[in-house]
Every structure is written in structure tokens, then in C-alpha cells.
Design a protein around this motif. Structure first.
Motif, PDB file in Angstrom:
ATOM      1  N   VAL A 177       0.880  -1.172   0.000  1.00  0.00           N
ATOM      2  CA  VAL A 177       0.000   0.000   0.000  1.00  0.00           C
ATOM      3  C   VAL A 177       0.919   1.223   0.000  1.00  0.00           C
ATOM      4  O   VAL A 177       1.632   1.477   0.972  1.00  0.00           O
ATOM      5  CB  VAL A 177      -0.911   0.029   1.240  1.00  0.00           C
ATOM      6  CG1 VAL A 177      -1.746   1.305   1.236  1.00  0.00           C
ATOM      7  CG2 VAL A 177      -1.799  -1.200   1.274  1.00  0.00           C
ATOM      8  N   ALA A 178       0.895   1.957  -1.106  1.00  0.00           N
ATOM      9  CA  ALA A 178       1.782   3.112  -1.219  1.00  0.00           C
ATOM     10  C   ALA A 178       1.176   4.313  -0.515  1.00  0.00           C
ATOM     11  O   ALA A 178      -0.014   4.587  -0.640  1.00  0.00           O
ATOM     12  CB  ALA A 178       2.012   3.431  -2.691  1.00  0.00           C
ATOM     13  N   LYS A 179       2.026   5.029   0.237  1.00  0.00           N
ATOM     14  CA  LYS A 179       1.534   6.236   0.909  1.00  0.00           C
ATOM     15  C   LYS A 179       1.801   7.428  -0.008  1.00  0.00           C
ATOM     16  O   LYS A 179       2.865   8.033   0.006  1.00  0.00           O
ATOM     17  CB  LYS A 179       2.247   6.407   2.243  1.00  0.00           C
ATOM     18  CG  LYS A 179       1.840   5.351   3.254  1.00  0.00           C
ATOM     19  CD  LYS A 179       2.320   5.708   4.666  1.00  0.00           C
ATOM     20  CE  LYS A 179       1.840   4.760   5.737  1.00  0.00           C
ATOM     21  NZ  LYS A 179       0.406   4.396   5.689  1.00  0.00           N
ATOM     22  N   VAL A 180       0.804   7.741  -0.803  1.00  0.00           N
ATOM     23  CA  VAL A 180       0.937   8.825  -1.778  1.00  0.00           C
ATOM     24  C   VAL A 180       0.961  10.166  -1.059  1.00  0.00           C
ATOM     25  O   VAL A 180       0.215  10.387  -0.104  1.00  0.00           O
ATOM     26  CB  VAL A 180      -0.231   8.778  -2.791  1.00  0.00           C
ATOM     27  CG1 VAL A 180      -0.185   9.970  -3.721  1.00  0.00           C
ATOM     28  CG2 VAL A 180      -0.193   7.477  -3.574  1.00  0.00           C
ATOM     29  N   LYS A 181       1.861  11.057  -1.526  1.00  0.00           N
ATOM     30  CA  LYS A 181       1.963  12.385  -0.903  1.00  0.00           C
ATOM     31  C   LYS A 181       1.780  13.456  -1.975  1.00  0.00           C
ATOM     32  O   LYS A 181       2.014  13.199  -3.162  1.00  0.00           O
ATOM     33  CB  LYS A 181       3.343  12.544  -0.286  1.00  0.00           C
ATOM     34  CG  LYS A 181       3.571  11.794   0.995  1.00  0.00           C
ATOM     35  CD  LYS A 181       4.708  12.439   1.811  1.00  0.00           C
ATOM     36  CE  LYS A 181       4.623  12.069   3.267  1.00  0.00           C
ATOM     37  NZ  LYS A 181       5.522  10.966   3.615  1.00  0.00           N
ATOM     38  N   PRO A 182       1.424  14.662  -1.565  1.00  0.00           N
ATOM     39  CA  PRO A 182       1.341  15.746  -2.545  1.00  0.00           C
ATOM     40  C   PRO A 182       2.665  15.892  -3.288  1.00  0.00           C
ATOM     41  O   PRO A 182       3.726  15.839  -2.682  1.00  0.00           O
ATOM     42  CB  PRO A 182       1.056  16.989  -1.687  1.00  0.00           C
ATOM     43  CG  PRO A 182       0.382  16.455  -0.480  1.00  0.00           C
ATOM     44  CD  PRO A 182       0.993  15.103  -0.226  1.00  0.00           C
ATOM     45  N   GLY A 183       2.579  16.054  -4.605  1.00  0.00           N
ATOM     46  CA  GLY A 183       3.798  16.153  -5.403  1.00  0.00           C
ATOM     47  C   GLY A 183       4.025  14.910  -6.229  1.00  0.00           C
ATOM     48  O   GLY A 183       4.650  14.973  -7.290  1.00  0.00           O
ATOM     49  N   ASP A 184       3.485  13.762  -5.776  1.00  0.00           N
ATOM     50  CA  ASP A 184       3.603  12.533  -6.564  1.00  0.00           C
ATOM     51  C   ASP A 184       2.706  12.672  -7.785  1.00  0.00           C
ATOM     52  O   ASP A 184       1.571  13.137  -7.678  1.00  0.00           O
ATOM     53  CB  ASP A 184       3.128  11.318  -5.760  1.00  0.00           C
ATOM     54  CG  ASP A 184       4.059  10.994  -4.597  1.00  0.00           C
ATOM     55  OD1 ASP A 184       3.608  10.336  -3.644  1.00  0.00           O
ATOM     56  OD2 ASP A 184       5.239  11.412  -4.635  1.00  0.00           O
ATOM     57  N   ILE A 185       3.199  12.263  -8.942  1.00  0.00           N
ATOM     58  CA  ILE A 185       2.363  12.317 -10.146  1.00  0.00           C
ATOM     59  C   ILE A 185       1.438  11.098 -10.133  1.00  0.00           C
ATOM     60  O   ILE A 185       1.908   9.965  -9.935  1.00  0.00           O
ATOM     61  CB  ILE A 185       3.194  12.271 -11.438  1.00  0.00           C
ATOM     62  CG1 ILE A 185       4.397  13.206 -11.362  1.00  0.00           C
ATOM     63  CG2 ILE A 185       2.314  12.635 -12.648  1.00  0.00           C
ATOM     64  CD1 ILE A 185       5.395  12.982 -12.485  1.00  0.00           C
ATOM     65  N   VAL A 186       0.165  11.320 -10.325  1.00  0.00           N
ATOM     66  CA  VAL A 186      -0.776  10.197 -10.342  1.00  0.00           C
ATOM     67  C   VAL A 186      -1.663  10.264 -11.584  1.00  0.00           C
ATOM     68  O   VAL A 186      -1.901  11.343 -12.144  1.00  0.00           O
ATOM     69  CB  VAL A 186      -1.677  10.166  -9.080  1.00  0.00           C
ATOM     70  CG1 VAL A 186      -0.833   9.888  -7.841  1.00  0.00           C
ATOM     71  CG2 VAL A 186      -2.468  11.451  -8.937  1.00  0.00           C
ATOM     72  N   ILE A 187      -2.118   9.077 -12.008  1.00  0.00           N
ATOM     73  CA  ILE A 187      -3.122   8.979 -13.066  1.00  0.00           C
ATOM     74  C   ILE A 187      -4.438   8.758 -12.337  1.00  0.00           C
ATOM     75  O   ILE A 187      -4.516   7.899 -11.451  1.00  0.00           O
ATOM     76  CB  ILE A 187      -2.842   7.771 -13.987  1.00  0.00           C
ATOM     77  CG1 ILE A 187      -1.360   7.690 -14.367  1.00  0.00           C
ATOM     78  CG2 ILE A 187      -3.746   7.809 -15.219  1.00  0.00           C
ATOM     79  CD1 ILE A 187      -0.853   8.796 -15.236  1.00  0.00           C
ATOM     80  N   ALA A 188      -5.457   9.501 -12.685  1.00  0.00           N
ATOM     81  CA  ALA A 188      -6.721   9.395 -11.947  1.00  0.00           C
ATOM     82  C   ALA A 188      -7.915   9.507 -12.886  1.00  0.00           C
ATOM     83  O   ALA A 188      -7.788   9.981 -14.018  1.00  0.00           O
ATOM     84  CB  ALA A 188      -6.785  10.494 -10.887  1.00  0.00           C
ATOM     85  N   ASP A 189      -9.056   9.047 -12.381  1.00  0.00           N
ATOM     86  CA  ASP A 189     -10.298   9.373 -13.087  1.00  0.00           C
ATOM     87  C   ASP A 189     -10.965  10.473 -12.268  1.00  0.00           C
ATOM     88  O   ASP A 189     -10.342  11.030 -11.364  1.00  0.00           O
ATOM     89  CB  ASP A 189     -11.180   8.132 -13.290  1.00  0.00           C
ATOM     90  CG  ASP A 189     -11.595   7.483 -11.961  1.00  0.00           C
ATOM     91  OD1 ASP A 189     -11.908   6.288 -11.977  1.00  0.00           O
ATOM     92  OD2 ASP A 189     -11.579   8.174 -10.912  1.00  0.00           O
ATOM     93  N   THR A 190     -12.219  10.757 -12.545  1.00  0.00           N
ATOM     94  CA  THR A 190     -12.829  11.888 -11.839  1.00  0.00           C
ATOM     95  C   THR A 190     -13.010  11.626 -10.343  1.00  0.00           C
ATOM     96  O   THR A 190     -13.226  12.556  -9.570  1.00  0.00           O
ATOM     97  CB  THR A 190     -14.187  12.258 -12.474  1.00  0.00           C
ATOM     98  OG1 THR A 190     -14.926  11.034 -12.659  1.00  0.00           O
ATOM     99  CG2 THR A 190     -13.989  12.920 -13.825  1.00  0.00           C
ATOM    100  N   ASP A 191     -12.948  10.360  -9.938  1.00  0.00           N
ATOM    101  CA  ASP A 191     -13.155  10.036  -8.519  1.00  0.00           C
ATOM    102  C   ASP A 191     -11.887   9.620  -7.775  1.00  0.00           C
ATOM    103  O   ASP A 191     -11.666  10.033  -6.639  1.00  0.00           O
ATOM    104  CB  ASP A 191     -14.160   8.871  -8.370  1.00  0.00           C
ATOM    105  CG  ASP A 191     -15.548   9.250  -8.849  1.00  0.00           C
ATOM    106  OD1 ASP A 191     -16.362   8.340  -9.109  1.00  0.00           O
ATOM    107  OD2 ASP A 191     -15.817  10.471  -8.979  1.00  0.00           O
ATOM    108  N   ASN A 192     -11.096   8.749  -8.381  1.00  0.00           N
ATOM    109  CA  ASN A 192     -10.005   8.111  -7.642  1.00  0.00           C
ATOM    110  C   ASN A 192      -8.686   8.102  -8.398  1.00  0.00           C
ATOM    111  O   ASN A 192      -8.653   8.269  -9.615  1.00  0.00           O
ATOM    112  CB  ASN A 192     -10.347   6.634  -7.370  1.00  0.00           C
ATOM    113  CG  ASN A 192     -11.517   6.497  -6.441  1.00  0.00           C
ATOM    114  OD1 ASN A 192     -11.550   7.058  -5.358  1.00  0.00           O
ATOM    115  ND2 ASN A 192     -12.524   5.750  -6.881  1.00  0.00           N
TER     116      ASN A 192
END
Lengths: 247, 620
Positions: free
Chosen positions: B187-202
Motif C-alpha cells: 500500500v503506497a503512501k501517496v503524498k502531494p507532489g507525486d504524479i498520479v493517473i486518476a479518473d474523476t473520482d479516484n
């Protein structure tokens, strides 16, 4: 009873012999601190933060509360010397920078010294060991000269049957970069990294790369000691055991 | 990086045999960590594990890259299979791509409907197996195949798991736990600044590193039927920082952190689409969306914007060989680099896939390694330096010599200790501090060597060390001496002054100033490892009419020493009385096989005593 002379550590004897051979070829000894700053150990040598090149060496950083001031990325970015975190030097190359900052070419230096790597230990690896750095800068110092110096050095150090071969490799502080193998007792041994000093490194140290060029090399003194004497395990060097002093 | 010989051969039909290829790669491209044969007969293949270093990680972490390099290096014809791929019929799409960060350098998305997820064809399984990769299912395999083939990481999402047909690429704005695919249930602890691929919800994926468990292809019911292909490009530094922090390694991350050229995406998407079409002939392809819109970067090497100018002379001077313009031109032509040349002055257009070539120094390597470093003749430089050796070094050598003459022997101890004023992060277990003195190490060393004194032929152990100690705000070079009276420690300078020493400045090319000949007479001979078993000593005292040196004695008893005598005997005492000489010698016995008992050495001992008696010594 007459006083018996003491014995010296084989590493001292080997280093002494190597320094002797190279100083006859024009190299002078330079030294530097074991505890370095990030700029001298990495940034000045063209190994920027957050770059895969930093993975090439495992580093002992000091615990953060002990650094001079803050980690200071801003200072590193503009190349301010003595900036960044403190680190046990991972190679003797930072002394190249220190020497270049204070002297004008042409010059040739060698730097024997203790270095530190955060690696698991085994017969071939220790967390502290010794390296010898070489640097030669002049108006027309070339790869041919690097080959000449290394070949002559190994013939004197290991015997007239010694030979060398160069393979392409990469270190951030040189371009072209090489791995050099030496032929001894019927086998090829990987012994050192080398290359032409990278223009960015020259620039960082205040040397004009349009006027001066040259090579740098670095090898493990423990490794050469082991190749020459047959000492089988690098960890034996640092046990404080006189049974090692057989020469 | 594992590379299959057969896979390379599909690009270069005239590729040399594996052994010759090994030599060519080693001396002209990069080190080979291993070379193994796989399979036999018609299924025979060879797998090369290439050590790809950061400078060539931008183009050689794939078969296409290695094949292209070999074709240029050896001047062999290169067949690129891509033009032969079937291009699927494409339908209009409603896919939306919303890039909210400049850390995403390019994003290509393509919806494919009506795929059949299942096992991959045999040839795909073989290809992946040859480089040590497991086959998962046809879609995931296609994604991996593209990456190992051309170096562009790709990904496939299960379209039905997305909230809508809109993909958002952004930097995370909150901290959030995100389960990622993989066998370790991380389980990765995502932090602000990490680039993520998302849809409108998650969040759906950690960009460039790993996909989420919430968006991947299903291999069991309910089977995935509609997918979204991703071929994208992300900022190397951000991908690396995120990956480092989360300790997440992946083949994708490795490539992105070394910078994938943005031009590569098109080629990869074409290949990815063609593979899916081959494996799912009934699939329905929609138009691909490219964040670059109509401004596609020109991947034609001929029109590259990056140029490097150099002269034949500069290359020759750096290498130390005399090259002609023709020598260089041949190399450039083989690599199909576009260039212009006049009177030995070259301007070369650097293709997009060689991000590592920045200037003349890089071209020195390009020309030099192809030309062959073995062809450069070793030449000694005529070097006259006016400098002198570093004074500290000269002082250390002088002190070592001085102490050796006084009977002290050198040891080297560890810098890392249990306590101190300077601490390292993640140091050796239990020894995270740097030593503040040499004395502590010397004490241990002294005790150890005292036990071994007989083996060393010493009556008294005298040790020294010269090394660096670390105080809170500085490091210092210290000298420490240990003998039976105790341990003395001082700075190098203090020792120097105390003993009225001086060094010769200007001692270049004077080997005798460095001569630390230990006087043992031996040049370096071979080291003999000591036995781990304890030794036994036997002393003998006797009267002799004549005077006797240790040397005489050794030559008298020499031949009577048996295999258990581990060293020559040495003198431990002597005096004169009434015109007679008294001597005491110590013999040391040790085995490499076991701990010796008294009875083990008795036989040899009696033999020695016998010889002494025959010599006329009166044993006491």
C-alpha cells in the motif's frame, strides 16, 4: 638483545610502492578530508541529486541534525562550495576538485586515502577501504597518455608480463569513461575506473576546459594489495591483527 | 538488462555469433554481467545480461536500442519491423485526457473495446521467457513486450473500472493510501507532489511506477472486455523521488527515471495497438488521443534540432590518435547520423534517442569506442611538475618509518565505533559513530596481538596506528602507540615536534624518501593465511660455550623442525655468567587442522632437544 624493527601493514607497503612508482612519473601526492561535504563529493563531480548516478555508490550520510546548517539545495544548485550535507567520502575524487580549485595546470597528482561505502561486507567488500586517485591535466593530455601511464605503472608494480585493456564504461565525472583490466598471473582482473575529466567538472573547479584537458583514474588499494600479495579477504586489513604483517 | 540473441537477430539478420557478439559488446559498448545459453537445437537462444549504466539507460534498455547500436557499430543492415504492423481500423472516440501538471511530458490514450483477455500466443511467451519475464495474460504481456522491445513503458487499464472516459494526470493533492499491483500487497503512501493517473473520482496509478489494484486487467470473471491503453512520458526527477521514497522498483520506473524521449510514444503506441489486434482480432479500436495534438515531435533523426560541432583534430587530440575526416565520417554513416563536413569540421545532428550526447566530449567517446581503445598506442607523457608532495603525507610517512625503527608494528582499525560525537545515518549495526580517538581500538588490538605474540616471534608487542579521528566540529590525524606500559595518543603534529622530526620538501622523484623498507629483506612474496587454531609454545634454556646469534641457532635447529613448527624459533633471553653464555629460545607449534595437545608436539620437541644436546648445549 638487539632491538627488532617493527613491521608495517601490507597496505602501507603497497601504497608506498605505488606512490614511489607514480611519483617517478611526475605525480605528486595530495590529500583531503575524510569527512566531506555533498558539493565536493557529488555535485562538483557532476553527480547531481535525484539522479540515478547517485545510486552507483552507497553513501554514509551524517545524521541530519549534525550538518552545517540546512540541507541547502539552493546552495548546491548554484554550486556554492562547502554546501550540502556532510558525508563520509565515497571516493578520493573530491580531492581532485580541492586541488584544482587551488592550483593552475599543468599538474599531476595522486591521492591515497581512506574511503567509505555503505555496502554489505564480504571477502571483497568492506565499509571502509583505501583508494588511490590520479589526475593529470595539461595542454594535450590524452587517452593515449592515460594508457601509457597505466601500462608503465602496472609493469613496474606487477612485473614485465603485466598488460592492460580498456573497456567503455560510465562515471559522471569523466567522458569518455573506461574500466581498465590488468593481466597478471594468467588472469584478467578488473582494477580501476578512469576517463577524461568531464568539462563540467573542470568548470566546477574553476579550470578552463578550452585550454586544459586530461585524465583521471581511481583504484582500490586494498584490491591491488590483494592481487599482488594473495591476501584473500579485504576484512583482514582492518582487524588490527599483526599476523597480517608478513612482509 | 537481459537481452535475447534471437530477438536481436530479428532486427539484424547478419548479427555475429554469440561469442563474437560478447567480445564486440564488451569492448565497444558496455560490460556484460552474464551470458547464458537457453534451450537447445531449433529453440536455442542466448541471453546477455548487459550492464547498462546511466549514460545509455536512455536508449539501450530495450532490444530495439541495442539492435540499433549494434547495427551502427558494425555497419550491419537493420530491419525495423514496425512498418509491417497491421494498423487497426479506428473509430471516433469520446476519450478525454486532462493533463494538470507539467511533470507529465506527454500522454497518449486509446480505448479498445471487445478484447478477449486470455493466455498469450506461444511466440509472446517465448520472447518474454527468454529475458526472464513471466507471461501474465495477453494484454499485460503486450504492454511488457512493447517496453522490452522499444524502451517505452506502457500500461493498460480496465476501462469499466474508470468512473468515466476521462483520464486526469495530476500531482496528488492530499496524502492517501493507495494499494498497488504486485505480489507483496504493497500500500503506497501517496503524498502531494507525486504524479498520479486518476479518473474523476479516484487515483488509478502512480504515474510511471505502478498501477493500482483498483484499475488493472481482470484475468478471472468478471473478465475485462474494454481497455484503455496508456503510452505516456513523465518527468524523470519526480518519478525517481516518488519511487525512492516509496521503495517501489519497476521496469517502468527504471526507464522513466533515466528519461524516455517523448518522441518514442508514437512508435510504441503503434506497436502496442498492432499486438492487441493480432491477439484479439475482433477488438474494436477507437482513435488515439495524443496530448501533443497535431504538433507531433519529429522523430526523424535527419531533422534533429540538437547539434554538436567538432573538428577531426579535437577528437584526435583527446584520444591521442591521428584520425582522418574519413575515419569519422564512416562511423557517422554507419550510425546513420545526419552530418555536414568541410575540411575536417563536422556538424552532427544528434538523434532524439541519444539524450546523453551533449557536447564534444561525448563525441570523443562515440568515435573512440567505435574506433577501438585497443588501437590507441600507450604513450608516456613528458611531464615535469613543479609541485611538491603534500606535507601531511610526508609527515605520516616519516612517523611510520620512525616508529618502525623503534620496534613498533602497524595496525589499522575501524573508524566506526559504538560511541562518539559524530553519527552516521544507517551505519553498521551498533557502530554508528565515528571514532573520537585511536586508543579504544588500540586497546582491543593490543590484547589480541598479545595472545599471538609467540606466533609473531615477539616477546613484547608494540603497536602503532596513524589515522583520523572525528570531533564534533573537525577531524584530526592522530598517532597512537601501545606497549606493555600502556597506550599513548597524540596528534601527528605533536608527535613530530616531540621527536624533533622534519620532512624534506621538494621530494619528487626521490624514491628513497618513500622507502619504508621494513628490513625484513623480502620483497613482496605471497601471503600465507594463518591457522584459526591456538598454538602451543615450548621454551628451552641452555648454556653455550660460544656466543650465539639467533641466526646461528636457526640454522642449527632448522633441519630438525617438524611440520608442526609454525615459525622459526626466536630468542627470548640471554645473559653471561662466569664466561659462559646462557640463552633461552621459544618454539611455536600450530596445526591447520586442529588444536594441538601436548602429546601431539612431544615427538617433534624431543627431536629438537636431541639436536641441541648433540650440538653440545647444556640444557637446563
Amino acid at each position: 638483545m638487539e632491538l627488532k624493527k617493527g613491521t608495517l601493514h601490507p597496505l602501507t607497503l603497497v601504497t608506498d610502492e605505488i606512490v614511489g612508482i607514480l611519483s617517478c612519473m611526475g605525480f605528486v601526492v595530495a590529500t583531503g578530508p575524510e569527512l566531506e561535504d555533498e558539493w565536493h563529493n557529488f555535485d562538483a563531480l557532476n553527480v547531481p541529486k535525484d539522479h540515478p548516478a547517485r545510486d552507483m555508490q552507497d553513501t554514509f550520510w551524517l545524521k541530519p541534525s549534525q550538518s552545517d546548517g540546512s540541507p541547502d539545495q539552493a546552495s548546491l544548485d548554484v554550486g556554492i562550495k562547502n554546501s550540502g550535507r556532510k558525508v563520509l567520502r565515497t571516493h578520493t575524487s573530491p580531492v581532485q576538485i580541492r586541488y584544482m580549485q587551488k592550483h593552475t595546470p599543468p599538474y599531476a597528482i595522486i591521492v591515497p586515502g581512506k574511503v567509505f561505502r555503505n555496502e554489505s561486507t564480504d571477502a571483497g567488500h568492506e565499509m571502509q577501504f583505501h583508494q588511490l586517485e590520479g589526475l593529470m591535466l595539461g595542454k594535450d593530455i590524452s587517452v593515449a597518455h592515460l594508457k601509457g601511464v597505466l601500462l608503465e605503472f602496472f609493469k613496474q608494480f606487477l612485473g614485465p608480463d603485466a598488460d592492460i585493456r580498456m573497456r567503455p564504461s560510465f562515471f559522471p565525472f569523466v567522458e569518455p569513461g573506461f574500466e581498465v583490466d590488468v593481466f597478471h598471473n594468467g588472469k584478467w582482473f578488473e582494477v580501476l575506473g578512469a576517463g577524461m575529466v568531464h568539462p563540467q567538472v573542470l568548470k566546477n573547479a574553476g579550470v578552463d576546459s578550452n585550454v586544459w584537458q586530461g585524465f583521471a583514474f581511481g583504484f582500490g588499494l586494498d584490491r591491488l594489495m590483494m592481487i599482488k600479495t594473495g591476501i584473500p579477504d579485504v576484512r583482514l586489513s582492518y582487524l588490527g591483527d599483526l599476523r597480517l604483517n608478513q612482509f | 538488462m537481459k537481452i535475447s540473441y534471437n530477438w536481436l537477430k530479428s532486427y539484424i539478420p547478419q548479427i555475429p555469433d554469440p561469442k563474437e557478439l560478447e567480445r564486440v559488446l564488451t569492448f565497444h559498448v558496455t560490460e556484460i554481467e552474464s551470458l547464458d545459453k537457453l534451450g537447445t537445437g531449433v529453440n536455442e537462444d542466448w541471453v546477455f545480461d548487459l550492464k547498462i549504466l546511466p549514460d545509455r539507460a536512455g536508449d539501450l534498455l530495450c532490444h530495439l536500442g541495442v539492435a540499433r547500436e549494434l547495427s551502427g557499430l558494425l555497419g550491419l543492415s537493420f530491419t525495423d519491423p514496425t512498418p509491417q504492423y497491421k494498423i487497426p481500423e479506428s473509430h471516433p472516440t469520446k476519450l478525454e485526457i486532462d493533463i494538470q501538471t507539467n511533470k507529465c511530458r506527454r500522454y497518449m490514450g486509446r480505448i479498445i473495446r471487445n478484447v478477449t483477455v486470455g493466455p498469450s500466443p506461444e511466440w509472446v511467451v517465448t520472447h518474454l521467457a527468454s529475458i526472464g519475464q513471466r507471461s501474465i495474460n495477453n494484454i499485460v504481456d503486450a504492454s511488457n513486450l512493447v517496453m522490452f522491445n522499444c524502451g517505452q513503458p506502457t500500461h493498460a487499464f480496465d476501462l469499466k473500472k474508470l468512473a468515466s472516459e476521462k483520464i486526469i494526470i495530476k500531482e496528488a493533492d492530499t496524502e492517501i493510501d493507495f494499494p498497488v499491483v504486485g505480489s507483496e500487497n504493497i500500500v503506497a503512501k501517496v503524498k502531494p507532489g507525486d504524479i498520479v493517473i486518476a479518473d474523476t473520482d479516484n487515483i488509478l496509478a502512480l504515474a510511471g511506477i505502478k498501477g493500482g489494484t483498483n484499475s488493472g486487467i481482470n484475468i478471472d470473471a468478471p473478465y475485462t472486455t474494454d481497455i484503455l491503453l496508456e503510452v505516456a512520458n513523465f518527468d524523470p526527477t519526480t518519478v525517481r523521488k516518488t519511487g525512492q521514497r516509496l521503495s517501489l522498483l519497476s521496469d517502468a520506473r527504471k526507464r522513466f527515471e533515466n528519461s524516455v524521449p517523448v518522441e518514442l510514444a508514437e512508435y510504441a503506441m503503434r506497436e502496442f495497438s498492432a499486438l492487441i489486434l493480432e491477439m484479439c482480432p475482433d477488438a474494436v479500436f477507437e482513435d488515439l488521443i495524443d496530448s501533443f495534438g497535431s504538433v507531433i515531435p519529429d522523430s526523424d533523426p535527419e531533422s534533429s534540432k540538437k547539434q554538436v560541432s567538432f573538428t577531426t583534430d579535437i577528437i584526435s587530440e583527446h584520444l591521442g590518435v591521428t584520425l582522418t575526416p574519413a575515419d569519422i565520417a564512416t562511423i557517422l554513416q554507419n550510425y546513420k547520423y545526419s552530418y555536414a563536413e568541410e575540411n575536417g569540421n563536422f556538424i552532427v545532428h544528434i538523434p532524439y534517442y541519444r539524450q546523453d550526447i551533449q557536447g564534444i566530449h561525448d563525441m570523443v567517446e562515440e568515435i573512440g569506442r567505435v574506433y577501438g581503445y585497443d588501437r590507441i598506442t600507450p604513450t608516456l607523457p613528458l611531464f615535469q611538475s613543479g609541485s611538491t608532495h603534500d606535507e601531511t603525507y610526508l609527515k605520516i610517512q616519516a612517523v611510520k618509518k620512525d616508529l618502525m625503527q623503534k620496534g613498533y608494528s602497524e595496525v589499522m582499525n575501524y573508524t566506526f565505533t559504538k560511541k562518539g560525537e559524530v553519527q552516521v545515518a544507517r551505519g553498521p549495526k551498533g557502530k554508528e559513530f565515528l571514532r573520537t580517538n585511536l586508543t579504544d581500538g588500540m586497546r582491543e588490538s593490543f590484547e589480541k596481538n598479545k595472545l599471538n605474540a609467540p606466533l609473531l616471534g615477539l616477546l613484547d608487542v608494540q603497536l602503532f596506528e596513524i589515522g583520523t579521528i572525528f570531533k564534533k566540529d573537525k577531524e584530526e590525524i592522530h598517532v597512537a602507540l601501545a606497549n606493555k606500559k600502556g597506550i599513548e595518543e597524540m596528534t601527528l603534529i605533536e608527535y613530530f615536534i616531540k621527536n624533533n622530526m622534519s620532512v624534506m620538501p621538494d621530494s619528487i622523484r626521490h624514491p628513497e624518501n618513500f622507502s619504508l623498507d621494513s628490513g625484513s629483506g623480502s620483497g613482496m612474496t605471497q601471503f600465507v593465511m594463518w591457522s584459526p587454531y591456538p598454538s602451543i609454545t615450548r621454551d628451552v634454556s641452555f648454556w653455550s660455550d660460544a656466543e650465539l646469534t639467533e641466526e646461528n641457532f636457526v640454522s642449527i635447529v632448522g633441519s630438525s623442525l617438524g611440520s608442526l613448527s609454525i615459525r622459526t624459533p626466536y630468542m627470548i633471553d640471554q645473559f653471561q655468567k662466569d664466561g659462559r653464555h646462557s640463552y633461552a629460545f621459544r618454539f611455536v607449534f600450530q596445526s591447520y587442522e586442529k588444536t594441538l595437545t601436548d602429546s601431539d608436539v612431544e615427538g617433534e620437541w624431543l627431536k629438537i632437544l636431541d639436536v641441541l644436546k648433540k650440538e653440545g648445549f647444556e640444557i637446563r
